[in-house]
Design a protein around this motif. Structure first.
Motif, PDB file in Angstrom:
ATOM      1  N   ALA A  64       0.857  -1.200   0.000  1.00 24.70           N
ATOM      2  CA  ALA A  64       0.000   0.000   0.000  1.00 24.70           C
ATOM      3  C   ALA A  64       0.883   1.235   0.000  1.00 24.70           C
ATOM      4  CB  ALA A  64      -0.903   0.014   1.235  1.00 24.70           C
ATOM      5  N   LEU A  65       0.365   2.306  -0.560  1.00 25.43           N
ATOM      6  CA  LEU A  65       1.103   3.572  -0.509  1.00 25.43           C
ATOM      7  C   LEU A  65       0.150   4.755  -0.474  1.00 25.43           C
ATOM      8  CD1 LEU A  65       2.772   4.721  -3.816  1.00 25.43           C
ATOM      9  CD2 LEU A  65       1.289   2.748  -3.775  1.00 25.43           C
ATOM     10  N   ALA A  66       0.705   5.882  -0.022  1.00 24.60           N
ATOM     11  CA  ALA A  66      -0.070   7.121   0.054  1.00 24.60           C
ATOM     12  C   ALA A  66       0.850   8.278  -0.293  1.00 24.60           C
ATOM     13  CB  ALA A  66      -0.645   7.323   1.452  1.00 24.60           C
ATOM     14  N   VAL A  67       0.225   9.334  -0.818  1.00 23.90           N
ATOM     15  CA  VAL A  67       0.972  10.528  -1.219  1.00 23.90           C
ATOM     16  C   VAL A  67       0.599  11.693  -0.314  1.00 23.90           C
ATOM     17  CG1 VAL A  67       1.456  12.138  -3.103  1.00 23.90           C
ATOM     18  CG2 VAL A  67       0.886   9.749  -3.628  1.00 23.90           C
ATOM     19  N   GLY A  68       1.598  12.282   0.339  1.00 22.22           N
ATOM     20  CA  GLY A  68       1.421  13.578   1.002  1.00 22.22           C
ATOM     21  C   GLY A  68       2.018  14.628   0.077  1.00 22.22           C
ATOM     22  N   GLY A  69       1.505  15.845   0.118  1.00 25.56           N
ATOM     23  CA  GLY A  69       2.045  16.819  -0.827  1.00 25.56           C
ATOM     24  C   GLY A  69       1.877  18.247  -0.367  1.00 25.56           C
ATOM     25  N   GLN A  70       2.653  19.125  -1.004  1.00 26.62           N
ATOM     26  CA  GLN A  70       2.501  20.556  -0.781  1.00 26.62           C
ATOM     27  C   GLN A  70       1.035  20.919  -1.012  1.00 26.62           C
ATOM     28  OE1 GLN A  70       4.084  23.072  -3.942  1.00 26.62           O
ATOM     29  NE2 GLN A  70       4.789  21.266  -5.044  1.00 26.62           N
ATOM     30  N   GLN A  71       0.506  21.774  -0.148  1.00 28.51           N
ATOM     31  CA  GLN A  71      -0.924  22.094  -0.217  1.00 28.51           C
ATOM     32  C   GLN A  71      -1.218  23.183  -1.250  1.00 28.51           C
ATOM     33  OE1 GLN A  71      -1.413  22.143   4.511  1.00 28.51           O
ATOM     34  NE2 GLN A  71      -3.353  21.950   3.431  1.00 28.51           N
ATOM     35  N   HIS A  72      -2.490  23.329  -1.569  1.00 29.67           N
ATOM     36  CA  HIS A  72      -3.065  24.488  -2.276  1.00 29.67           C
ATOM     37  C   HIS A  72      -2.808  24.595  -3.779  1.00 29.67           C
ATOM     38  CE1 HIS A  72      -3.601  25.888   1.834  1.00 29.67           C
ATOM     39  NE2 HIS A  72      -2.314  26.043   1.999  1.00 29.67           N
ATOM     40  N   GLY A  73      -1.754  23.960  -4.313  1.00 28.71           N
ATOM     41  CA  GLY A  73      -1.374  24.164  -5.715  1.00 28.71           C
ATOM     42  C   GLY A  73      -2.551  23.926  -6.649  1.00 28.71           C
ATOM     43  N   MET A  74      -2.742  24.823  -7.613  1.00 26.28           N
ATOM     44  CA  MET A  74      -3.887  24.724  -8.540  1.00 26.28           C
ATOM     45  C   MET A  74      -3.498  23.902  -9.764  1.00 26.28           C
ATOM     46  SD  MET A  74      -5.780  27.786 -10.672  1.00 26.28           S
ATOM     47  CE  MET A  74      -4.361  28.023 -11.743  1.00 26.28           C
ATOM     48  N   VAL A  75      -4.080  22.697  -9.856  1.00 26.41           N
ATOM     49  CA  VAL A  75      -3.865  21.839 -11.026  1.00 26.41           C
ATOM     50  C   VAL A  75      -5.170  21.816 -11.811  1.00 26.41           C
ATOM     51  CG1 VAL A  75      -3.243  19.543 -11.834  1.00 26.41           C
ATOM     52  CG2 VAL A  75      -2.233  20.421  -9.703  1.00 26.41           C
ATOM     53  N   CYS A  76      -5.151  22.422 -13.000  1.00 24.33           N
ATOM     54  CA  CYS A  76      -6.356  22.464 -13.844  1.00 24.33           C
ATOM     55  C   CYS A  76      -6.234  21.412 -14.934  1.00 24.33           C
ATOM     56  CB  CYS A  76      -6.493  23.851 -14.482  1.00 24.33           C
ATOM     57  SG  CYS A  76      -6.830  25.140 -13.276  1.00 24.33           S
ATOM     58  N   LEU A  77      -7.304  20.643 -15.120  1.00 26.92           N
ATOM     59  CA  LEU A  77      -7.291  19.553 -16.091  1.00 26.92           C
ATOM     60  C   LEU A  77      -8.386  19.748 -17.137  1.00 26.92           C
ATOM     61  CD1 LEU A  77      -6.917  16.617 -13.528  1.00 26.92           C
ATOM     62  CD2 LEU A  77      -5.111  17.666 -14.906  1.00 26.92           C
ATOM     63  N   GLU A  78      -8.036  19.368 -18.379  1.00 27.94           N
ATOM     64  CA  GLU A  78      -9.053  19.349 -19.447  1.00 27.94           C
ATOM     65  C   GLU A  78      -9.916  18.100 -19.281  1.00 27.94           C
ATOM     66  OE1 GLU A  78      -7.311  19.526 -23.289  1.00 27.94           O
ATOM     67  OE2 GLU A  78      -6.189  21.366 -22.850  1.00 27.94           O
ATOM     68  N   GLU A  79     -10.999  18.066 -20.046  1.00 29.00           N
ATOM     69  CA  GLU A  79     -11.896  16.901 -20.040  1.00 29.00           C
ATOM     70  C   GLU A  79     -11.111  15.609 -20.301  1.00 29.00           C
ATOM     71  OE1 GLU A  79     -15.370  17.369 -19.613  1.00 29.00           O
ATOM     72  OE2 GLU A  79     -15.202  15.196 -19.309  1.00 29.00           O
ATOM     73  N   SER A  80     -10.105  15.682 -21.194  1.00 30.91           N
ATOM     74  CA  SER A  80      -9.311  14.500 -21.555  1.00 30.91           C
ATOM     75  C   SER A  80      -8.370  14.077 -20.442  1.00 30.91           C
ATOM     76  CB  SER A  80      -8.463  14.831 -22.777  1.00 30.91           C
ATOM     77  OG  SER A  80      -7.504  15.831 -22.408  1.00 30.91           O
ATOM     78  N   GLY A  81      -8.174  14.923 -19.451  1.00 31.48           N
ATOM     79  CA  GLY A  81      -7.194  14.640 -18.396  1.00 31.48           C
ATOM     80  C   GLY A  81      -5.900  15.400 -18.590  1.00 31.48           C
TER      81      GLY A  81
END
Ligand SMILES: Nc1ncnc2c1ncn2[C@@H]1O[C@H](COP(=O)(O)OP(=O)(O)O)[C@@H](O)[C@H]1O
Ligand SMILES: O=C(CO)[C@@H](O)[C@H](O)COP(=O)(O)O
Length: 474
Positions: A64-81
């Motif tokens: 099993a694994l989990a990701v912790g990460g820097q908060q707040h960053g805006m990642v915008c994705l298109e419909e295609s991903g």
């Protein structure tokens, strides 16, 4: 003995630990750097994660694994991903005017009541307003919005950001997930209610018809990797550190990484209309009031650079100068500041005389200035009723002996320094072990080798700092 992995995709690097799920024993680890800058294409995080995993001996054997990460960053994705544009990170202050507008429109009390926090430029909601105003074409192409850890979890689950690639349809935007801790840093999710606030999203972006990640509970499964490993929900990095340190009510975690963070796990949500304390959620179903500065470990790096030394030598120099440095003050707003909310501020050195114009004095002023900002954060947490029994000092900057020894002097409280380690990644690994084992509480893992530092407080240091801090521009 199954193995679990924890990832910390932080501002400056990606770090991975592989631990024994039952005992927490460290088996392997690896890291890889992230580029400089406050605007970063998410693909860079993905390749750093691959590099860090390779450096950690691979992840094929983890259950099993989990990701912790820097908060707040805006990642915008298109419909295609596909990614719409490079992500704007938590320390990108271009949305400061958007933040001021959003606060002006609703008022500080309404924001604090609705989301637990008053938005500043770090928060995703302000970045979306900036996008709508400055890049309407990108805003129009945005079909989904997520955070750095959400995006990496999605990629690990087979979500393919390469639009049009043969595997692009494995998991679409509707497979995006997040957790309470990171959702609480968006500015459009309520920790108290446990729900998104589409009205606030619409206020920022001009529309609410975008896919947002499903918010998982602390032990919900987030899917599986193509290799079959269980994915845990992951978390924001500060919630990860709290989990990695097994922080309990009464513990305050002071983290000196790229950001300077003072946070604590509490049982009830907070709503500070002054905006000094962000009322986030934690990774265990509780809450994580937090004060965060933009300027922390890199203040030490920058001062070392000015003095032509490395951070070890800076630490030795700082310990040669007297407390309060003869009135020399360094206000460390090198990237603007967030707590207090002064996005346009610059760093200031004040009080130069023939006596204080010494390398050792400047070195100590940098350490004291950094710690004074964190002491202000500690006061702000106390003002929210947060109990302060133990103060734990972590993050790259806590490796500095000067920081460790001056922290009690400036914070006015003894500090405990756990063995240097990757506590965010550890928290993510512990979450993965928890999801793997199930049950009402995470597995009990020891935090190794804590060293106590104590010294008499010198309140004059903070008093002098406060005078100069209040001369800085907004
Ligand atoms: N001995 C040290 N003294 C001062 N700063 C240090 C020391 N070791 C590492 N750092 C600083 O710690 C920072 C990295 O800390 P880290 O907690 O990993 O940050 P982040 O999680 O934000 O990427 C770097 O800026 C680095 O210069
Ligand atoms: O913005 C915040 C918390 O609100 C920062 O703490 C970021 O989450 C970045 O963390 P580091 O890279 O400094 O660990």
């Amino acid at each position: 003995m199954p193995l679990v992995a924890g990832v910390d995709s932080s501002t400056q690097s990606c770090k991975i630990v592989v631990r024994d799920a039952e005992t927490g024993e460290l088996v392997r680890s690896g890291s890889a750097p992230h580029p400089e800058g406050t605007e970063v294409h998410p693909d860079v995080w993905w390749s750093a994660l691959q590099d860090a995993a390779a450096a950690a001996g691979g992840l094929d054997d983890v259950a099993a694994l989990a990701v912790g990460g820097q908060q707040h960053g805006m990642v915008c994705l298109e419909e295609s991903g596909a990614v719409v544009r490079p992500a704007l990170l938590w320390n990108d202050t271009r949305s400061a005017a958007a933040a001021a507008d959003l606060v002006e429109e609703l008022g500080r009390d309404v924001w604090a009541e609705a989301t637990g926090s008053v938005p500043v430029a770090s928060f995703t909601v302000t970045k979306l307003r900036w996008l709508a105003e400055h890049e309407p074409e990108s805003a129009a192409r945005t079909a989904g919005v997520c955070l750095p850890h959400d995006w990496l979890t999605w990629r690990l689950s087979g979500g393919d950001a390469a639009a049009g690639s043969p595997s692009g349809g494995v998991t679409g935007l509707d497979a995006l997930v997040t957790d309470r801790s990171d959702a609480s840093g968006t500015g459009y999710w309520s920790p108290a209610a446990g729900d998104y606030r589409p009205d606030l999203l619409e206020r920022a972006l001009g529309r609410a018809d975008v896919v947002l990640p499903r918010v998982l509970g602390p032990v919900d499964e987030a899917g599986r990797t193509p290799a079959g490993a269980l994915l845990a929900p992951g978390c924001g990095d500060n919630a990860g550190a709290a989990l990695g340190l097994s922080a309990a009510p009464g513990d305050v975690v002071v983290s000196i990484g790229t950001s300077g963070v003072v946070s604590a796990v509490v049982d009830a949500p907070t709503a500070d209309a002054s905006g000094l304390v962000a009322g986030f959620a934690d990774a265990t179903g509780r809450y994580l009031p937090l004060a965060c500065t933009l300027n922390a470990a890199r203040v030490l790096m920058a001062t070392a650079r000015l003095l032509g030394v490395d951070v070890e030598a800076l630490s030795k120099l700082a310990l040669e100068a007297p407390s309060g440095v003869g009135g020399l003050v360094l206000v460390p707003y090198l990237e603007g500041e967030r707590t207090p909310d002064r996005p346009g501020a610059h760093g200031v050195v004040h009080g130069l005389t023939l006596t204080t114009a010494e390398p050792s004095y400047l070195a100590r002023a940098a350490v004291e200035g950094l710690l004074c900002g964190l002491a202000d954060g500690l006061d702000a947490l106390r003002a929210q009723g947060v109990p302060v029994e133990r103060v734990l000092l972590v993050g790259g900057g806590a490796r500095s002996e000067a920081v460790r020894r001056l922290a009690p002097v400036v914070l006015g409280h003894p500090v405990l320094v756990p063995e240097p380690g990757e506590y965010v990644a550890d928290g993510a690994a512990r979450q993965a072990a928890w999801v793997l084992a199930g049950g009402g509480a995470p597995p009990v893992w020891d935090v190794a080798g804590t060293v106590a530092y104590d010294a008499a407080a010198d309140p004059a240091v903070r008093a002098r700092y406060a005078e100069v801090r209040d001369l800085t521009e907004r």
